[in-house]
Design an enzyme around this catalytic site. Sequence first.
Site: not given
Lengths: 223, 270
Positions: A48-50
Amino acid sequence: MKEKLSEEIMALRAAKEFQDGNIINLGAGIPNLCAMFIPEGRNIMFESENGALGYGGIIMVDEFEKVEIQHIDAGGRYFLPKEGMSFFDMGTSLDLMRGGRLDITCLGAYQVSAKGDLANWAIPGDISVGIGGGMDLVYGSKRVIVIMEHVTKNGEFKILNECTYPVTGKKCVSVLVTDIAVIEPTKEGLVLKEYAPGWTAEEIQKLTEPKLLLADDLKEIEL
Amino acid sequence: MNKVLPSFEEAIAGIPDGASIALNNWGLAGGPQNLILALRERGVKDLTVMTQNFMYTPFPEEVVVMPFMLLPQMRKLVAGFFAAASRYADTTNLPSEFIEKEKELEKEVIGHGNFTAVLRAAAGGMGPFYSPVGIGTTVEEGREKRNFDGKEYILFSPLQPDFAFVRADKADRYGNLTYNGTCRCLNPVLAMAAKTTIVEVDELVEPGEFSPEEIVTPAAFVDRIVVNEVGGRGSYEYTMKKLHELLSIPEVRGAIIGAAKKFVDDGEDN
């Protein structure tokens, strides 16, 4: 009116591309549903990019009691912790994406062109600039799987000779899964690989602006 | 050495009109909610806000405070992602000044990777650099491009905020920081990038309580620390409680947890 594939079936078809050991980023919307259809025996790590890797399942509406605010994914959904999961800052996350560590990125689209260009971040007339991580994902991932409806709700082409919406990346789409077909952009053009049950190549061509090439092994989508 | 200040008001002291402020925004937690409130209270003007995601939130202010609330005080936005509130106009009772302001605001939106990279370049004291991301897109407009070994790149300059508002989980008084889950996000990058780093935490621990191994942001990057009231507004405990209050309402639940589903209809994919 012929039946089109449901969102779940499109996700199921796309998830068949997932190989054991892959590191995969799923975009919001239909791509997120792919997590429910991982082929048996294949161990996948989702990113997940975060700043999370290897997390567990997405919490569904009927399990809302399990939600923890510090376990949110890039699409705004909450996930369960899992053994082997890691957290890291967004700089590391973007290095992971841009630096080529993702095996697959699965995302939605407004339009895909004959050359495999992708447009998925802006609608003409909206002042929003929804770039986010899309450009990084399609630049860095080894494979880019796009899942989208074949035409718009009004029946307009979404697969075009050239994208008319601002592009996210050029020549970046590896495979396109729609609600009636599986199409692969190649140097020669778009190759129709699979069709939904009950659909013919001619019918799919009518809903596609660029000329489709037919795969030698053109077949019905196996589910 | 003690970087802890007794109030949010004191923590943001000295921030002038026209300052640039960087802050994290991803989900309900992980943002410096009380620092944002203090800045709004002080009414500083002409701000440049730097955040990865700048967007309207449908959550009431009592649940979460986000950078979007600073809009009336802003002159410019630098971001990786910007979703206009006007997109949601029918679902919001937002004052019209917000809608007008977001139209006229100067905006520089360059995607998450380039946004993170310009902050990191500033953090490391580097000069301009070339990025391969955004070639063939609107991101390259107005920027210098160059070809290296047959491949095109876009030139970017480092971005150093005057102030970073960082949300960490715990701090010691020296300024060593740890984070909580995905609330880490952009926070460690911001702490390193800014000229002055101001940190909002839930808990202050004694020096030595952290294992040196677990510290994510070392003290050198932190200037000021302010501690949330236990269970008070903006704390994890408070935000979690508010989120679960909303989740207990069946009509609202789907929109919160099933957000991904809802976005499908808008064609939103980021």
